[in-house]
Design a protein around this motif. Structure first.
Motif, mmCIF file in Angstrom:
data_model
loop_
_atom_site.group_PDB
_atom_site.id
_atom_site.type_symbol
_atom_site.label_atom_id
_atom_site.label_comp_id
_atom_site.label_asym_id
_atom_site.label_seq_id
_atom_site.Cartn_x
_atom_site.Cartn_y
_atom_site.Cartn_z
ATOM 1 N N PHE A 168 53.767 55.773 43.064
ATOM 2 C CA PHE A 168 52.708 56.567 42.455
ATOM 3 C C PHE A 168 52.025 55.783 41.340
ATOM 4 C CE2 PHE A 168 50.981 59.513 39.375
ATOM 5 C CZ PHE A 168 50.391 60.501 40.147
ATOM 6 N N TRP A 169 52.814 55.133 40.479
ATOM 7 C CA TRP A 169 52.246 54.438 39.328
ATOM 8 C C TRP A 169 51.386 53.247 39.752
ATOM 9 C CZ3 TRP A 169 52.925 49.551 36.998
ATOM 10 C CH2 TRP A 169 52.395 49.437 35.710
ATOM 11 N N PHE A 170 51.889 52.443 40.675
ATOM 12 C CA PHE A 170 51.102 51.306 41.133
ATOM 13 C C PHE A 170 49.826 51.767 41.836
ATOM 14 C CE2 PHE A 170 55.013 48.670 40.726
ATOM 15 C CZ PHE A 170 54.454 47.636 39.972
ATOM 16 N N GLY A 171 49.924 52.847 42.609
ATOM 17 C CA GLY A 171 48.726 53.380 43.251
ATOM 18 C C GLY A 171 47.714 53.869 42.237
ATOM 19 N N TRP A 172 48.194 54.532 41.197
ATOM 20 C CA TRP A 172 47.325 55.037 40.132
ATOM 21 C C TRP A 172 46.560 53.884 39.475
ATOM 22 C CZ3 TRP A 172 46.745 60.119 38.116
ATOM 23 C CH2 TRP A 172 46.117 60.221 36.882
ATOM 24 N N VAL A 173 47.269 52.839 39.087
ATOM 25 C CA VAL A 173 46.637 51.711 38.401
ATOM 26 C C VAL A 173 45.651 51.000 39.318
ATOM 27 C CG1 VAL A 173 47.049 49.488 37.269
ATOM 28 C CG2 VAL A 173 48.610 51.406 36.859
ATOM 29 N N ALA A 174 46.068 50.729 40.559
ATOM 30 C CA ALA A 174 45.215 49.973 41.480
ATOM 31 C C ALA A 174 43.940 50.736 41.821
ATOM 32 C CB ALA A 174 45.996 49.637 42.754
ATOM 33 N N VAL A 175 44.076 52.010 42.157
ATOM 34 C CA VAL A 175 42.911 52.793 42.581
ATOM 35 C C VAL A 175 41.943 53.012 41.426
ATOM 36 C CG1 VAL A 175 42.171 55.015 43.491
ATOM 37 C CG2 VAL A 175 44.153 53.880 44.483
ATOM 38 N N LEU A 176 42.470 53.246 40.222
ATOM 39 C CA LEU A 176 41.575 53.453 39.081
ATOM 40 C C LEU A 176 40.864 52.160 38.690
ATOM 41 C CD1 LEU A 176 43.382 55.967 36.715
ATOM 42 C CD2 LEU A 176 41.960 56.364 38.710
ATOM 43 N N LEU A 177 41.539 51.036 38.854
ATOM 44 C CA LEU A 177 40.869 49.762 38.592
ATOM 45 C C LEU A 177 39.717 49.548 39.570
ATOM 46 C CD1 LEU A 177 40.676 47.056 37.142
ATOM 47 C CD2 LEU A 177 42.438 46.174 38.694
ATOM 48 N N ILE A 178 39.947 49.902 40.829
ATOM 49 C CA ILE A 178 38.881 49.790 41.824
ATOM 50 C C ILE A 178 37.749 50.760 41.513
ATOM 51 C CG2 ILE A 178 38.345 50.154 44.265
ATOM 52 C CD1 ILE A 178 41.187 49.198 44.893
ATOM 53 N N SER A 179 38.088 51.988 41.105
ATOM 54 C CA SER A 179 37.061 52.981 40.781
ATOM 55 C C SER A 179 36.174 52.506 39.631
ATOM 56 C CB SER A 179 37.722 54.313 40.418
ATOM 57 O OG SER A 179 38.475 54.828 41.499
ATOM 58 N N ALA A 180 36.799 51.941 38.593
ATOM 59 C CA ALA A 180 36.016 51.443 37.460
ATOM 60 C C ALA A 180 35.129 50.278 37.875
ATOM 61 C CB ALA A 180 36.962 51.026 36.331
ATOM 62 N N SER A 181 35.644 49.400 38.730
ATOM 63 C CA SER A 181 34.848 48.270 39.201
ATOM 64 C C SER A 181 33.689 48.734 40.068
ATOM 65 C CB SER A 181 35.736 47.295 39.974
ATOM 66 O OG SER A 181 36.797 46.821 39.173
ATOM 67 N N LEU A 182 33.932 49.761 40.879
ATOM 68 C CA LEU A 182 32.865 50.305 41.710
ATOM 69 C C LEU A 182 31.761 50.902 40.849
ATOM 70 C CD1 LEU A 182 31.881 50.861 44.568
ATOM 71 C CD2 LEU A 182 33.150 53.016 44.520
ATOM 72 N N ALA A 183 32.147 51.589 39.773
ATOM 73 C CA ALA A 183 31.144 52.133 38.860
ATOM 74 C C ALA A 183 30.314 51.013 38.231
ATOM 75 C CB ALA A 183 31.827 52.970 37.779
ATOM 76 N N ALA A 184 30.987 49.919 37.857
ATOM 77 C CA ALA A 184 30.255 48.773 37.308
ATOM 78 C C ALA A 184 29.319 48.178 38.347
ATOM 79 C CB ALA A 184 31.243 47.720 36.813
ATOM 80 N N GLY A 185 29.751 48.185 39.614
ATOM 81 C CA GLY A 185 28.898 47.667 40.674
ATOM 82 C C GLY A 185 27.670 48.517 40.899
ATOM 83 N N VAL A 186 27.841 49.834 40.868
ATOM 84 C CA VAL A 186 26.688 50.724 41.026
ATOM 85 C C VAL A 186 25.706 50.517 39.888
ATOM 86 C CG1 VAL A 186 25.979 53.133 41.042
ATOM 87 C CG2 VAL A 186 27.999 52.426 42.331
#
Length: 582
Positions: A168-186
């Motif tokens: 759960f913890w690794f999934g939380w960190v990985a997915v949120l890092l991707i979400s933040a990067s996607l926001a920066a990309g948009v």
């Protein structure tokens, strides 16, 4: 909702309406009812604060009330009593509505609650169907019992409980890092290309960024809890309100506070407090969801923790702390955000492990055998596996960096064409060492990777030469050879095209191997596409020496975290959709 309307919905089999009627009836005893339905079976959980209700008194009242309602399509009711916040079940029973009518008194649990106190206690119900085994409803066992068993009044003593942990913890960190990067990309693609600036940009980007964070949290939470959708809705609504407050904060700062003197950093501290306060709608929305499902103490702990974490992140970003720490090759803006996801994920794991763990999806909607199998598997999917995967991947790349030049010298440079095969093959070969103790037929990971990389490198090479030839021909006959897309293909197309084809094909082949082993291939694809987002859109990873640690985090640590996440939630052991309502 009026009482006749509520009763009509309950008569139609609406679990929410039935739960409301039962809770209203037992309000004097401080008992709250939770009701779920699966086809012709109704599940009733009585959550009590102090002493459990007497089974021989309360069961007949519930059965008689359900029979009076004549609920459509319900033939069997499972009833259990459970302490609020407890992990055990005081008692449980199963009653066939068609055969239980003769054994209950006229005191109904679904009726006029004001008249119930003056009615005598009913007699115990008749035995449910002979030989029936009482199901462990809290853990979601199969409610269709085998014949020849014996009644049980408590859950299986050896029945294990699954708790959120490393996956759960690794999934939380990985997915949120991707979400933040996607926001920066948009922001980079849309806002910069359209030249959108000012307060409108802040308004849209703030709402979008926090909403994408909420989507990432929902994606991870939905594997453990049934209220993940409510969390997502609360976070998105809070993000919209927070973005408005952020714009108001900036306007107030520019007009009132900015002209004031610094006062030794006091003005900056006030600005940080205002930034955190602007996010209050998000915190309040999440607090309301957690209060309802985990209790007020857990909700308060989450808000306190996330406020402190957010303030520290803003503080470190504002005061440019990298000047005092030898992390000059890592941009602190990005580093502290990563720390935010790590800390918040640890807090969420703690909360889910501390309160009513029997209500987590994997505990209430799977049987004991399934949970034991998953616990055995998760014993090997932990932080050690993360370190093994990341370390062995890095070793494989180092080996490929040594083998590649040696082969290039031996083949007069021809082997450089197959650099993708060398890099991915070496990495997969060492990753197989980490996988062989955790999945069956792990050798197919290496075989699928290297064979796919080789095949699609050849295909991509042929297509690239064809495309490059057409580009050169177009440039040769063109009056303006530097215009259009052909010069790009001529200069970069040959290398970039077949590398991209081979890389996507390798990810697809690895996803197929995971699918055959019972895991979700879409998660592995998501993680690898997220790696591209991190590399492409995180401007912090594109400044000088930061490219080296950036590649390490994006290409090694992020996939390793994703692998721990997906292997902790295999598809074959995925719980059924939630059935409980309150």
């Amino acid at each position: 909702m009026t009482d006749p309307t509520l009763r009509e919905q309950a008569r139609q089999g609406n679990p929410t309406a039935i739960a409301s009627l039962l809770t209203r009836s037992f309000q004097a005893q401080n008992i709250r009812a939770q009701v779920g339905r699966q086809e012709a079976q109704l599940f009733v959980r009585l959550v009590h604060d102090t002493q459990p209700p007497a089974q021989n008194t309360i069961v007949p009242r519930i059965v008689y009330g359900l029979q009076r309602l004549e609920i459509q399509g319900i033939s069997t009711v499972h009833i259990q009593a459970q302490a609020l916040g407890g992990t055990g079940i005081a008692w449980q029973t199963r009653v066939e509505l068609s055969t239980g009518a003769s054994s209950v008194s006229s005191s109904s649990a679904i009726g006029d609650s004001s008249a119930e106190a003056n009615q005598p206690s009913p007699s115990p119900p008749a035995n449910p169907s002979p030989g029936a085994v009482e199901p462990n409803i809290a853990l979601g066992s199969n409610p269709n019992p085998p014949s020849g068993g014996t009644p049980s009044e408590s859950p299986e003593p050896s029945s294990p409980l699954i708790l959120p942990g490393w996956s759960f913890w690794f999934g939380w960190v990985a997915v949120l890092l991707i979400s933040a990067s996607l926001a920066a990309g948009v922001q980079a693609i849309i806002f910069d290309s359209l030249n959108i600036n000012g307060n409108f940009r802040i308004l849209i980007f703030s709402a979008l960024a926090e909403s994408l964070i909420g989507v990432g949290q929902w994606l991870v939470l939905r594997q453990e809890v049934s209220w993940a959708k409510r969390w997502l809705e609360a976070t998105i609504l809070g993000a919209i309100a927070a973005s408005v407050l952020e714009v108001i904060r900036l306007l107030l700062w520019q007009s009132l506070l900015s002209p004031l003197p610094s006062l030794g950093g006091l003005k900056t501290l006030v600005s940080l407090i205002m930034r955190v306060a602007a996010m209050a709608p998000i915190f309040i929305g999440q607090w309301r969801v957690l209060r309802r499902h985990l209790g007020i103490e857990s909700a308060t702990l989450w808000v306190r923790s996330i406020v402190v974490i957010t303030f520290l992140v803003f503080f470190l970003q504002t005061f440019n702390v990298e000047r005092f720490i030898p992390f000059y090759s890592l941009d602190a803006q990005w580093l502290w955000s990563l720390g935010r996801w790590m800390a918040s994920g640890a807090v969420m794991v703690y909360l889910l492990r501390q309160y009513r763990v029997e209500l987590l999806k994997l505990n209430r909607l799977t049987d004991a055998t399934t949970r034991r199998r998953l616990l055995q598997q998760r014993a090997k999917i932990n932080g050690q596996f993360f370190l093994e995967w990341a370390g062995l991947t890095l070793v494989g790349w180092v080996v490929s960096a040594i083998i590649g030049p040696a082969l290039s010298l031996a083949t007069f440079g021809l082997s450089a064409v197959f650099s993708v095969v060398i890099v991915t093959g070496a990495g997969a070969g060492f990753q197989w060492i980490a996988l062989k103790r955790r999945i069956n037929e792990s050798e197919f990971w290496f075989i699928a990777t290297i064979s796919t990389a080789f095949t699609f490198t050849l295909i991509g090479l042929v297509l690239s030469f064809i495309l490059g030839g057409l580009a050169l021909r177009s440039i040769a006959v063109s009056t303006n050879p530097t215009s259009g897309y052909w010069p790009y293909f001529a200069s970069l197309g040959i290398a970039a095209f077949f590398i991209a084809i081979a890389w996507f094909a390798v990810i697809a082949a690895q996803s197929r191997v995971l699918y055959k082993q019972g895991y979700r291939p879409s998660w592995w694809i998501l993680i690898n596409l997220g790696t591209l987002c991190v590399l492409a859109f995180e401007s912090a990873l594109q400044q000088g020496l930061i490219i080296i640690p950036g590649l390490l985090i994006a290409l090694v640590l992020l996939p390793a975290a994703g692998m721990v996440w997906l292997m902790g939630y295999p598809k074959k052991l995925h719980p059924m959709p939630g059935i409980w309502t309150e």
